[in-house]
Design a protein around this motif. Sequence first.
Motif, short mmCIF file in Angstrom:
data_model
loop_
_atom_site.label_atom_id
_atom_site.label_comp_id
_atom_site.label_asym_id
_atom_site.label_seq_id
_atom_site.Cartn_x
_atom_site.Cartn_y
_atom_site.Cartn_z
N SER A 50 0.85 -1.18 -0.01
CA SER A 50 0.12 0.00 0.03
C SER A 50 0.82 1.38 -0.10
CB SER A 50 -1.05 0.01 1.10
OG SER A 50 -0.08 0.11 2.39
N ASN A 51 0.25 2.29 -0.41
CA ASN A 51 0.77 3.61 -0.41
C ASN A 51 2.32 3.64 -1.32
OD1 ASN A 51 -1.05 4.79 1.20
ND2 ASN A 51 0.25 3.95 3.23
N LEU A 52 2.32 3.06 -2.43
CA LEU A 52 3.39 2.93 -3.33
C LEU A 52 3.60 3.72 -4.30
CD1 LEU A 52 4.19 -0.88 -3.71
CD2 LEU A 52 4.91 0.38 -2.04
N ALA A 58 6.70 6.50 -7.81
CA ALA A 58 5.66 6.91 -8.89
C ALA A 58 6.45 6.69 -10.18
CB ALA A 58 5.26 8.15 -8.52
N PRO A 59 7.54 6.96 -10.59
CA PRO A 59 8.06 6.73 -12.18
C PRO A 59 8.32 5.09 -12.34
CG PRO A 59 9.42 8.21 -10.63
CD PRO A 59 8.57 7.67 -9.90
N GLN A 60 8.08 4.21 -11.38
CA GLN A 60 7.91 2.63 -11.62
C GLN A 60 6.62 2.44 -11.85
OE1 GLN A 60 11.38 3.63 -11.59
NE2 GLN A 60 11.12 1.33 -11.61
N LYS A 61 5.59 3.18 -11.97
CA LYS A 61 4.32 2.99 -12.37
C LYS A 61 3.60 2.29 -11.14
CE LYS A 61 5.08 2.89 -17.15
NZ LYS A 61 4.79 2.15 -18.61
N CYS A 62 4.02 2.59 -10.04
CA CYS A 62 3.31 2.04 -8.63
C CYS A 62 2.19 3.25 -8.31
CB CYS A 62 4.44 2.01 -7.61
SG CYS A 62 5.63 1.00 -7.86
N ASP A 64 -0.83 4.22 -5.32
CA ASP A 64 -1.32 4.28 -3.71
C ASP A 64 -2.60 3.38 -3.67
OD1 ASP A 64 0.45 6.18 -2.69
OD2 ASP A 64 -0.94 7.84 -3.39
N THR A 65 -2.98 2.80 -4.14
CA THR A 65 -4.06 1.75 -3.82
C THR A 65 -3.48 0.43 -3.42
OG1 THR A 65 -3.97 1.14 -6.05
CG2 THR A 65 -5.84 2.65 -5.74
N PRO A 66 -4.14 -0.28 -2.58
CA PRO A 66 -3.65 -1.43 -2.11
C PRO A 66 -3.45 -2.35 -3.24
CG PRO A 66 -5.46 -0.80 -0.64
CD PRO A 66 -5.37 0.27 -1.86
N SER A 67 -2.46 -3.35 -3.23
CA SER A 67 -2.12 -4.14 -4.29
C SER A 67 -1.58 -5.54 -3.66
CB SER A 67 -1.30 -3.84 -5.46
OG SER A 67 0.06 -3.32 -4.89
N ASP A 68 -1.25 -6.80 -4.40
CA ASP A 68 -0.63 -7.71 -3.92
C ASP A 68 0.30 -8.29 -4.96
OD1 ASP A 68 -2.54 -8.85 -5.78
OD2 ASP A 68 -3.67 -10.05 -4.20
N ALA A 103 -2.00 -3.16 -10.39
CA ALA A 103 -0.65 -2.87 -10.06
C ALA A 103 0.60 -3.44 -10.86
CB ALA A 103 -0.18 -2.79 -8.63
N GLU A 104 0.04 -4.37 -11.85
CA GLU A 104 1.03 -5.12 -12.66
C GLU A 104 2.24 -4.59 -13.25
OE1 GLU A 104 -0.83 -7.94 -15.22
OE2 GLU A 104 -1.35 -6.34 -16.41
N ASP A 105 1.85 -3.38 -13.70
CA ASP A 105 2.82 -2.32 -14.06
C ASP A 105 4.15 -1.93 -13.23
OD1 ASP A 105 1.90 -2.85 -16.74
OD2 ASP A 105 0.89 -0.95 -16.80
N CYS A 106 3.95 -1.93 -12.13
CA CYS A 106 4.93 -1.45 -10.98
C CYS A 106 5.88 -2.30 -10.97
CB CYS A 106 4.06 -1.57 -9.52
SG CYS A 106 4.96 -0.82 -8.03
N ARG A 107 7.31 -1.77 -11.13
CA ARG A 107 8.09 -2.46 -11.21
C ARG A 107 9.63 -2.22 -10.48
NH1 ARG A 107 6.53 -6.09 -14.86
NH2 ARG A 107 5.44 -5.35 -16.80
#
Length: 139
Positions: A50-52, A58-62, A64-68, A103-107
Amino acid sequence: MAVIAPFLLLTACAGSKPTTKVKAQLITGTWTGPDNEKLTFAADRTFTASNLGSENLAPQKCADTPSDGGWAFYAPGKSQGTEFSDKSAASGSWIAVVFHGAAEDCRFDLAVVDKGKALCATDDRDAPCSLDVKFTRSS
């Protein structure tokens, strides 16, 4: 040339943090970042986040929404110098995090630093704390 070589070696290591190999049990639990970013790792190799969406992630495409997702240590590959994420690896110093759903684009990866007391978010294996987000254990 003998004078330049030590200088170049010191320059190449500047800003780099040494990583620490730890067992999976030391990763499980909740880790919090400087802007209240939160990662909770489970023994079954899943995690919640959460809160990523902080400025540095943010530039990593993360977001704030909860994810897993799932996590694994990187393990040596069959060819010299190669690695792959391996959920069966019992220990390691680098952690792959793979997000699911929206959130799959968060890397980013995590480097285990400070003798296992912190996890640094990174997008550069030559700079373990390249994203300037250091998670510390909160539980």
